[in-house]
Every structure is written in C-alpha cells, then in structure tokens.
Enzyme design. Structure first.
Site, mmCIF file in Angstrom:
data_model
loop_
_atom_site.group_PDB
_atom_site.id
_atom_site.type_symbol
_atom_site.label_atom_id
_atom_site.label_comp_id
_atom_site.label_asym_id
_atom_site.label_seq_id
_atom_site.Cartn_x
_atom_site.Cartn_y
_atom_site.Cartn_z
ATOM 1 N N SER A 22 -9.071 3.189 -13.926
ATOM 2 C CA SER A 22 -7.502 3.661 -14.205
ATOM 3 C C SER A 22 -7.091 2.795 -15.062
ATOM 4 C CB SER A 22 -6.831 3.767 -13.193
ATOM 5 O OG SER A 22 -5.383 4.352 -13.624
ATOM 6 N N ILE A 72 0.794 -4.619 -18.458
ATOM 7 C CA ILE A 72 1.299 -3.517 -19.210
ATOM 8 C C ILE A 72 2.390 -2.736 -18.246
ATOM 9 C CG2 ILE A 72 0.537 -1.370 -20.027
ATOM 10 C CD1 ILE A 72 -1.307 -3.231 -21.316
ATOM 11 N N GLY A 73 2.493 -2.970 -17.249
ATOM 12 C CA GLY A 73 3.660 -2.668 -16.706
ATOM 13 C C GLY A 73 3.653 -1.040 -16.245
ATOM 14 N N LEU A 74 2.429 -0.546 -16.368
ATOM 15 C CA LEU A 74 2.197 1.143 -15.755
ATOM 16 C C LEU A 74 2.862 1.706 -16.837
ATOM 17 C CD1 LEU A 74 2.301 0.514 -12.090
ATOM 18 C CD2 LEU A 74 0.041 1.143 -13.548
ATOM 19 N N ASN A 108 -4.763 8.917 -11.566
ATOM 20 C CA ASN A 108 -4.188 7.999 -10.905
ATOM 21 C C ASN A 108 -2.459 8.026 -11.209
ATOM 22 O OD1 ASN A 108 -3.106 5.219 -11.112
ATOM 23 N ND2 ASN A 108 -5.094 4.719 -10.313
ATOM 24 N N CYS A 139 2.094 -0.786 -7.118
ATOM 25 C CA CYS A 139 3.284 -0.784 -7.944
ATOM 26 C C CYS A 139 4.532 -1.353 -7.334
ATOM 27 C CB CYS A 139 3.681 0.933 -8.245
ATOM 28 S SG CYS A 139 2.393 2.156 -8.702
ATOM 29 N N THR A 202 -6.150 -5.317 -9.857
ATOM 30 C CA THR A 202 -6.413 -6.698 -10.323
ATOM 31 C C THR A 202 -5.822 -7.826 -9.576
ATOM 32 O OG1 THR A 202 -4.143 -6.353 -11.447
ATOM 33 C CG2 THR A 202 -6.348 -5.616 -12.905
ATOM 34 N N GLY A 226 -12.190 -7.991 -15.062
ATOM 35 C CA GLY A 226 -13.393 -8.178 -15.681
ATOM 36 C C GLY A 226 -14.342 -9.226 -14.863
HETATM 37 C C1 LIG Z 1 -5.315 -2.726 -19.158
HETATM 38 C C2 LIG Z 1 -5.392 -2.467 -17.924
HETATM 39 C C3 LIG Z 1 -4.707 -1.419 -17.542
HETATM 40 C C4 LIG Z 1 -4.984 -0.929 -16.112
HETATM 41 N N1 LIG Z 1 -4.077 0.126 -15.584
HETATM 42 C C5 LIG Z 1 -4.039 0.682 -14.358
HETATM 43 C C6 LIG Z 1 -3.371 1.569 -13.826
HETATM 44 O O1 LIG Z 1 -2.487 2.253 -14.555
HETATM 45 N N2 LIG Z 1 -3.525 2.223 -12.526
HETATM 46 C C7 LIG Z 1 -4.574 1.492 -11.763
HETATM 47 O O2 LIG Z 1 -4.656 2.043 -10.531
HETATM 48 N N3 LIG Z 1 -5.023 0.626 -12.056
HETATM 49 C C8 LIG Z 1 -5.047 -0.060 -13.309
HETATM 50 N N4 LIG Z 1 -5.868 -1.149 -13.730
HETATM 51 C C9 LIG Z 1 -6.857 -1.630 -12.579
HETATM 52 C C10 LIG Z 1 -8.211 -1.320 -13.063
HETATM 53 O O3 LIG Z 1 -8.276 0.119 -12.835
HETATM 54 C C11 LIG Z 1 -9.235 -1.941 -12.274
HETATM 55 O O4 LIG Z 1 -8.890 -1.696 -10.991
HETATM 56 C C12 LIG Z 1 -9.267 -3.185 -12.629
HETATM 57 O O5 LIG Z 1 -9.187 -3.875 -13.637
HETATM 58 C C13 LIG Z 1 -10.522 -3.953 -12.045
HETATM 59 O O6 LIG Z 1 -11.627 -3.530 -12.675
HETATM 60 P P1 LIG Z 1 -12.365 -4.165 -14.032
HETATM 61 O O7 LIG Z 1 -12.466 -5.774 -13.730
HETATM 62 O O8 LIG Z 1 -13.685 -3.227 -14.204
HETATM 63 O O9 LIG Z 1 -11.323 -3.968 -14.927
HETATM 64 C C14 LIG Z 1 -5.608 -1.651 -15.024
HETATM 65 C C15 LIG Z 1 -6.543 -2.742 -15.846
HETATM 66 C C16 LIG Z 1 -6.304 -3.172 -16.989
HETATM 67 C C17 LIG Z 1 -7.387 -4.127 -17.380
#
Ligand SMILES: Cc1cc2nc3c(=O)[nH]c(=O)nc-3n(C[C@H](O)[C@H](O)[C@H](O)COP(=O)(O)O)c2cc1C
Length: 311
Positions: A22, A72-74, A108, A139, A202, A226
């Site tokens: 997401s 980003i702040g959702l 999501n 959140c 994250t 990442g």
């Molecule tokens: C730019 C960005 C926006 C994200 N927005 C959301 C979100 O809207 N809802 C959510 O549950 N997780 C959000 N995440 C978290 C990711 O879905 C994921 O759980 C996290 O980045 C770890 O996976 P990755 O290391 O493969 O990115 C966001 C991550 C990034 C980098």
C-alpha cells in the site's frame, strides 16, 4: 511439471503470492503503463479514509542508506472519490474468468477514530471490486493525542473487532513494527477477529540535513522502508507466525524473489513489494518469475510447501 503458485488468504484465492504494498503503487494507474496488472496476485491500493486527508507539508520523502524515509501523512481523496475513480479503473483493468478468479483487489483503509474506520469500511462493503480490506493501524488516533492505534494490544483488539463487525470482506490487520512485542499485537488482532495480518509497516526514523542544519523532512520524523528494514521484517513475520494461526502477508524491503522466499519460509502465506517498485516498476513481476524459477530448480511442486518451512 507445472508448479502451483496459488495460495489462499482467508478463503480468497490468489493466483500467486505476490502483491503490491500500500502507498507504493497508487491504484496501479501509472504502473499499468509498464506492466500487466493481471499478472499480480493482488493490487493493494493506497490508504483511503472516510473523508479526504491533505497529508503533510513538503519535503516529505528522502533517501537513506538502503532505504527511504516518508512522511506523506496518508494523503488521500476520501472513499467516495476513490470508489468512483480508482475502483472503477481496477474493475476495467482486471479481467476475471468465468469462475470469478483473477487478480484480487485489497483496499487499504486508514482513520483518525474508530468511527472513521467503521464509516469507511461500511462504504467499501457496497463495492464488489474490493475483495479484501487491509486496515492500517499505524494511523494517528486523535482521541489519544496522535499515538498510533496499533501500539497497544487492548486498542488493537477493540478496533479489530469493531471493523470486523462492520466489514463484508475479510479483514487483514496491518501491524506497525514500532512496538516492543509484535507477537503480542498479532495475538490481540487475532483475538479481535482478524482474518489475516500484514506486516511490517514502516519503522519510525529521522534524518538531519547537516548543510541546512535542520530536519530533512518537514514532519521531522518519517517511516523507514526499503532493503534496510528487510531483516527486521523477516524476524517479525517469523515471530508472528509462531504466535497466531491466521495467515500472514509479509513485507518490508522485498526486492528479489530470494527476499520474498525468506518471508514465505519464515511463515508468510503471501508477500508485498513496496519501495523497490519506485526503483524499478517491474520488480513485482521479477519477484513472481523468480519464485517460479526457484520452484522449478528445487523441484517443489507447490509453493504452499514452503510456507513456514523454516522453524
Ligand atoms: C511512500 C509510501 C507510502 C506508504 N503508504 C502507506 C499507506 O497508505 N498505508 C499503509 O498501510 N502502508 C503504507 N506504506 C507502507 C508500505 O505499504 C510497506 O508496509 C512498507 O513500506 C514496507 O515495505 P517496503 O520496504 O517494501 O516498502 C507506505 C510506504 C511508502 C514508502
């Protein structure tokens, strides 16, 4: 020998165990120029709330060693616009066969209060294209002064059971890693009636811009994602898989099929690719192909035989 790549998450069949994470794939609109969305196990959409959220001031992303920070702040347009625009796009883009099988859509959901989560989930109950709901409990909870919903087991059980009652679709609770014991949180979500878990979101971090002598992000802190977080995520998936019976979707730093297979062997039924898609839009496809190649090379006839095989 044709290998079985399909897995099941709470009664919903995925043609393969690979989905998007997401917030890193929008609703697939931009990505559909580079890859066929119909190859994915599921598309997971950016978090959506009952009403539009503005998001945080810029700068709100920066690079870090082997990862990135985001705040980003959702930001999102609210569920009404999302349904009309994003779900409609996915309805048109994703084909289903006669049995109704095809790439699934996971929506999501975020909210500032229990009522906001429930309101959004109720609206999504009327949407046939929303196959599964993923509830982001990282959140800010306005009633508790901005502390994330997902950090206290009692709060997690309460919000899970409230959302579960309101939802037509299976409910996946998305856990925050910013807690002392993720397995306690996982058990609380299971006790509240969660159909599945996804983790990790994250990790909270901070970067200082030394030239400007200030924070790199306007929000001061951001979420680290990442490759840098991958070993933490694998450890947490493993701990949760030992603690609960419901299926787990593993994510955090997946870039290659090997990264995805680590999650699966640690106990994940499916995986999500996030930040890696910013670097190469087709990562999600190379992960699918790489898992298939692994099954062939190792003569494993069914991906499900690898789930949790490392104990
Ligand atoms: C730019 C960005 C926006 C994200 N927005 C959301 C979100 O809207 N809802 C959510 O549950 N997780 C959000 N995440 C978290 C990711 O879905 C994921 O759980 C996290 O980045 C770890 O996976 P990755 O290391 O493969 O990115 C966001 C991550 C990034 C980098």
């Amino acid at each position: 020998m044709a290998q079985n790549m399909s897995v099941e998450i709470c009664g919903v069949r995925l043609k393969n165990p690979v989905m998007t994470a997401s917030g890193t794939f929008g609703s697939g609109v931009e990505f559909s120029e580079f890859l066929d969305l119909n190859r994915l196990g599921a598309v997971v959409t950016k978090g959506v709330a009952l009403v539009p959220w503005e998001g945080n001031p810029v700068p709100r992303i920066c690079e870090t060693p082997s990862g990135m920070l985001n705040a980003i702040g959702l930001q999102n347009p609210g569920v009404a616009v999302f349904a009309k625009r994003d779900l409609k796009f996915l309805e048109e883009e994703l084909s289903r066969d006669q049995a109704g099988e095809g790439t699934k859509v996971v929506v999501n959901v975020c909210g500032h209060s229990e009522e906001e989560y429930i309101g959004c989930v109720e609206k999504l109950s009327d949407e046939p294209r929303a196959d599964l709901l993923e509830i982001n409990i990282s959140c800010p909870n306005v009633r508790e002064g901005g502390i994330a919903f997902g950090t206290d087991p009692k709060g997690v059980e309460r919000i899970t059971s409230a959302v579960r009652k309101a939802a037509r679709q299976p409910v996946i609770m998305k856990l925050s890693p910013n807690v002392t014991s993720i397995s306690e949180i996982a058990k609380a979500a299971e006790a509240g009636g969660a159909d599945a878990l996804s983790l990790i979101n994250t990790l909270t971090g901070m970067k200082i811009d030394v030239e400007r002598r200030t924070f790199a992000l306007a929000n001061r802190t951001g979420g680290l994602s990442g490759p840098a977080i991958h070993p933490v995520a694998v450890r947490m998936v493993y701990e949760c898989a030992q603690a609960v019976k419901i299926p787990i979707i593993g994510m955090g730093g997946i870039r290659t099929a090997e990264d995805a297979l680590e999650m699966i062997m640690a106990g994940a039924t499916a995986v999500s690719v996030g930040t890696a898609s910013f670097h190469d839009q087709t990562t999600v496809l190379s992960v699918i192909d790489g898992i298939e190649g692994f099954l062939e090379r190792h003569q494993v006839s069914d991906i499900r035989d690898l789930i949790g095989c490392v104990r």
